[in-house]
Scaffold this active site. Structure first.
Site, short mmCIF file in Angstrom:
data_model
loop_
_atom_site.label_atom_id
_atom_site.label_comp_id
_atom_site.label_asym_id
_atom_site.label_seq_id
_atom_site.Cartn_x
_atom_site.Cartn_y
_atom_site.Cartn_z
N SER A 11 22.95 -26.37 -9.17
CA SER A 11 22.97 -24.92 -8.85
C SER A 11 24.06 -24.68 -7.87
CB SER A 11 21.62 -24.41 -8.35
OG SER A 11 21.22 -25.10 -7.23
N GLY A 12 24.40 -23.40 -7.26
CA GLY A 12 25.21 -23.08 -6.23
C GLY A 12 24.49 -23.70 -4.95
N HIS A 13 23.41 -23.46 -4.99
CA HIS A 13 22.71 -24.18 -3.71
C HIS A 13 22.87 -25.54 -3.60
CE1 HIS A 13 19.60 -24.78 -0.66
NE2 HIS A 13 18.99 -25.83 -1.07
N GLY A 65 17.02 -23.37 -4.79
CA GLY A 65 16.73 -22.27 -3.72
C GLY A 65 15.65 -21.69 -4.00
N HIS A 129 11.13 -22.90 19.86
CA HIS A 129 10.13 -23.77 20.12
C HIS A 129 8.74 -23.61 19.66
CE1 HIS A 129 8.12 -21.36 23.04
NE2 HIS A 129 9.31 -20.78 23.29
N HIS A 138 11.61 -20.93 2.91
CA HIS A 138 13.21 -20.87 3.18
C HIS A 138 13.53 -19.94 4.36
CE1 HIS A 138 17.25 -19.78 0.87
NE2 HIS A 138 17.52 -20.31 2.01
N ILE A 159 18.16 -13.07 4.96
CA ILE A 159 19.38 -13.50 5.64
C ILE A 159 19.36 -12.37 6.94
CG2 ILE A 159 20.77 -11.95 4.37
CD1 ILE A 159 23.06 -13.81 4.87
#
Length: 205
Positions: A11-13, A65, A129, A138, A159
């Protein structure tokens, strides 16, 4: 460091995962795919998974992904997995990253973080932390998790999303791009906006 690595999913990932591995001078033997669309991806041979027996033994990394698909494949394969950390990621010596996970360039993983199996910590993501990241999560590019955040299995942090300290995000939830999370998120919730609001619940994984 594993000398022979195979990837699953052309894939693109996968292209980004290839770059991470090659940045560490790791040799990728082949890419397996259920429905190959070409014979090569970035110069690496692509083969049907049915052809796996014709290749030498080596550890596998799932380069897909989609969290739920990654889980299904991991459970189906039942093989030895490896992980991949880009050399330009900053990873604390006091953090723990389980097998099958990939950390992209520019990501920051600080002290006492625990990251589960088959996770993606994408480009420029920050995991502060004492965060606990369960399996198949993800964390998308430029997303930021403050300290003591926990993320349940299979969840996707979009994102540029921001999660303040101490928040608990349930399993298989989706945090939309750019969302700001100020309160805990239940299982299977889809949350968007600033401040983040639940707009619906997913039916299942």
């Amino acid at each position: 460091m594993d000398s022979k690595v195979y990837l699953y999913g052309a894939s693109g990932h996968c292209k980004v995962v290839i770059d991470v591995l090659q940045s560490n001078n790791q040799e990728i033997q082949a890419i397996f795919d259920d429905y190959p669309q070409s014979d090569f991806l970035l110069g690496i041979p692509v083969a049907s998974f049915k052809e796996r027996s014709s290749y030498a033994d080596g550890k596998m990394l799932i380069a897909i992904g989609d969290n739920s698909i990654r889980k299904k494949i991991a459970e189906y394969l039942g093989t030895a997995f490896c992980s991949a950390l880009h050399p330009k990621a900053i990873v604390s010596q006091y953090s723990k990253i389980d097998v099958g996970s990939v950390v992209m360039a520019g990501a920051v993983i600080n002290a006492a973080v625990e990251i589960g199996k088959h996770c993606i910590i994408n480009t420029g993501a920050v995991v502060e932390h004492d965060c606990l990241i369960a399996n198949y999560v993800h964390i998308s590019p430029n997303a930021s998790l403050a300290g003591n955040v926990s993320v349940g299995e299979g969840s996707h942090i979009g994102i540029g999303a921001t999660v303040i300290q101490g928040i608990k995000i349930g399993k298989w939830s989706i945090i939309g791009a750019g969302a700001v999370i100020l309160t805990d998120v239940p299982d299977y919730a889809v949350v968007v906006g600033n401040p983040g609001k639940i707009i619906k619940f997913k039916n299942n994984e």
